[in-house]
Design a protein around this motif. Structure first.
Motif, PDB file in Angstrom:
ATOM      1  N   UNK A  67       0.800  -1.222   0.000  1.00 37.43           N
ATOM      2  CA  UNK A  67       0.000   0.000   0.000  1.00 37.43           C
ATOM      3  C   UNK A  67       0.838   1.279   0.000  1.00 37.43           C
ATOM      4  N   UNK A  68       0.244   2.327  -0.542  1.00 39.50           N
ATOM      5  CA  UNK A  68       0.820   3.661  -0.409  1.00 39.50           C
ATOM      6  C   UNK A  68       0.425   4.264   0.937  1.00 39.50           C
ATOM      7  N   UNK A  69      -0.761   3.877   1.409  1.00 38.77           N
ATOM      8  CA  UNK A  69      -1.301   4.426   2.651  1.00 38.77           C
ATOM      9  C   UNK A  69      -1.923   3.315   3.481  1.00 38.77           C
ATOM     10  N   UNK A 114       3.758   5.256   2.758  1.00 41.26           N
ATOM     11  CA  UNK A 114       4.207   6.628   3.023  1.00 41.26           C
ATOM     12  C   UNK A 114       3.213   7.441   3.840  1.00 41.26           C
ATOM     13  N   UNK A 115       1.990   6.962   3.955  1.00 45.25           N
ATOM     14  CA  UNK A 115       0.944   7.719   4.655  1.00 45.25           C
ATOM     15  C   UNK A 115       0.298   6.819   5.704  1.00 45.25           C
ATOM     16  N   UNK A 116       0.242   7.292   6.947  1.00 47.96           N
ATOM     17  CA  UNK A 116      -0.360   6.548   8.050  1.00 47.96           C
ATOM     18  C   UNK A 116      -1.446   7.426   8.679  1.00 47.96           C
ATOM     19  N   UNK A 117      -2.655   6.886   8.781  1.00 44.11           N
ATOM     20  CA  UNK A 117      -3.752   7.594   9.444  1.00 44.11           C
ATOM     21  C   UNK A 117      -4.355   6.653  10.478  1.00 44.11           C
ATOM     22  N   UNK A 118      -4.492   7.110  11.718  1.00 44.18           N
ATOM     23  CA  UNK A 118      -5.074   6.284  12.767  1.00 44.18           C
ATOM     24  C   UNK A 118      -6.260   6.989  13.406  1.00 44.18           C
ATOM     25  N   UNK A 166       2.869   9.773  11.254  1.00 39.22           N
ATOM     26  CA  UNK A 166       1.497   9.656  10.782  1.00 39.22           C
ATOM     27  C   UNK A 166       0.588  10.713  11.374  1.00 39.22           C
ATOM     28  N   UNK A 167      -0.700  10.559  11.114  1.00 40.66           N
ATOM     29  CA  UNK A 167      -1.723  11.513  11.547  1.00 40.66           C
ATOM     30  C   UNK A 167      -2.803  10.786  12.333  1.00 40.66           C
TER      31      UNK A 167
END
Length: 314
Positions: A67-69, A114-118, A166-167
């Motif tokens: 995945x990219x994200x 490259x992108x992490x969202x929790x 991440x965010x």
């Protein structure tokens, strides 16, 4: 963008997967069981089968997904929560926010995402004032003991997310289909039965988030370089004494009774009382500005009416 969603069949995931697919993303949904795998397929995503608490299996499926994200929405919250037994009711969710987060973010790093969202919570701020909390406000220092393990797990999730660059999206009280505030949810049923009182002065301030608004914020955040934490809530934090009678009215339910704190503590415990009398609301100004995001339901007033007006006449 290839997006790996853990928690794909939860109340937000069911909204998020179709939204991302409609925007042209390639979506892979994590499923722990055969029934969850079927649901992920029905939502239009590719299935990745693994248990988030099995680090090896999770690493393999995330690596295969490339995945990219990666979006972390893993929870195991029961349909009805007993505030006196919250640490028990949240035990599995706490594991998913600690062990599951560790496993998922390690797998994401190894896969080159490259992108992490929790998914975090906005009900974590120190209740020292009634002014809605911005993201820099201190977290609850000495919460009631039933909430302490939940807050500790959220702190761990946020720390690991920061370490992964991440965010964290700190969501308010979720409402909409499949939640306890949904048409058939446990909270709504209690209000309809006249069993949800205003405790004490009813000063607990709630910030609400519709599940569709949570999903839309995630979709926007995928294209953002913002890191850290953001409050993803509606525009109108409200005290229990304000929103609970309106919810009862929308449901054509009896007006909520008023119960003294001392009596409520016997049935709801310290956390139940704190939730309804001390909770601090959250401010969404930063999320609006840096994400260029706005909730579809700017107020719980609109959202409750849209979701529940027909629940009064099933």
């Amino acid at each position: 963008m290839r997006v790996f969603v853990a928690g794909a069949t939860g109340v937000i995931g069911r909204r998020l997967l179709p939204l991302l697919i409609s925007q042209g993303h390639e979506v892979i949904g994590l499923a722990r069981s055969n029934s969850a795998a079927v649901e992920v397929e029905m939502l239009g995503a590719v299935v990745a089968e693994a248990d988030a608490l099995d680090a090896g299996a999770l690493s393999r499926v995330v690596k295969d997904a490339a995945p990219d994200a990666v979006v972390h929405l893993l929870t195991a919250i029961p349909a009805r929560i007993n505030p006196r037994r919250m640490s028990r009711d949240f035990a599995q969710t706490n594991r998913l926010r600690t062990e599951g987060t560790r496993n998922l973010l390690y797998a994401a790093e190894q896969a080159g995402a490259k992108c992490i969202i929790t998914e975090g919570l906005a009900c974590i701020y120190e209740p020292s004032t009634w002014v809605p909390a911005t993201e820099g406000a201190p977290l609850w220092r000495n919460p009631p003991h039933q909430f302490a393990p939940v807050l500790a797990a959220l702190r761990s999730l946020e720390q690991r997310t920061r370490q992964a660059d991440g965010l964290v999206l700190r969501l308010g009280q979720l409402y909409g289909h499949g939640t306890s505030y949904g048409r058939h949810g446990s909270f709504v049923r209690q209000v309809q039965a006249g069993k949800m009182p205003i405790i004490g002065s009813g000063d607990g301030t709630f910030s609400f988030t519709h599940v569709a608004d949570a999903a839309s914020a995630i979709a926007v955040a995928l294209h953002s370089q913002v890191r850290g934490a953001l409050n993803v809530v509606d525009d109108e934090p409200a005290r229990v004494r304000e929103w609970l009678p309106i919810l009862a009215e929308v449901l054509a339910a009896p007006p909520p009774k008023h119960v003294p704190v001392a009596l409520a503590r016997l049935t709801a415990g310290a956390w139940g009382v704190a939730l309804m009398t001390r909770l601090r609301g959250a401010d969404n100004v930063l999320a609006r500005r840096v994400l260029d995001w706005a909730p579809r339901y700017t107020s719980w007033r609109q959202g409750f009416a849209a979701e529940l007006i027909h629940a009064a006449h099933p």
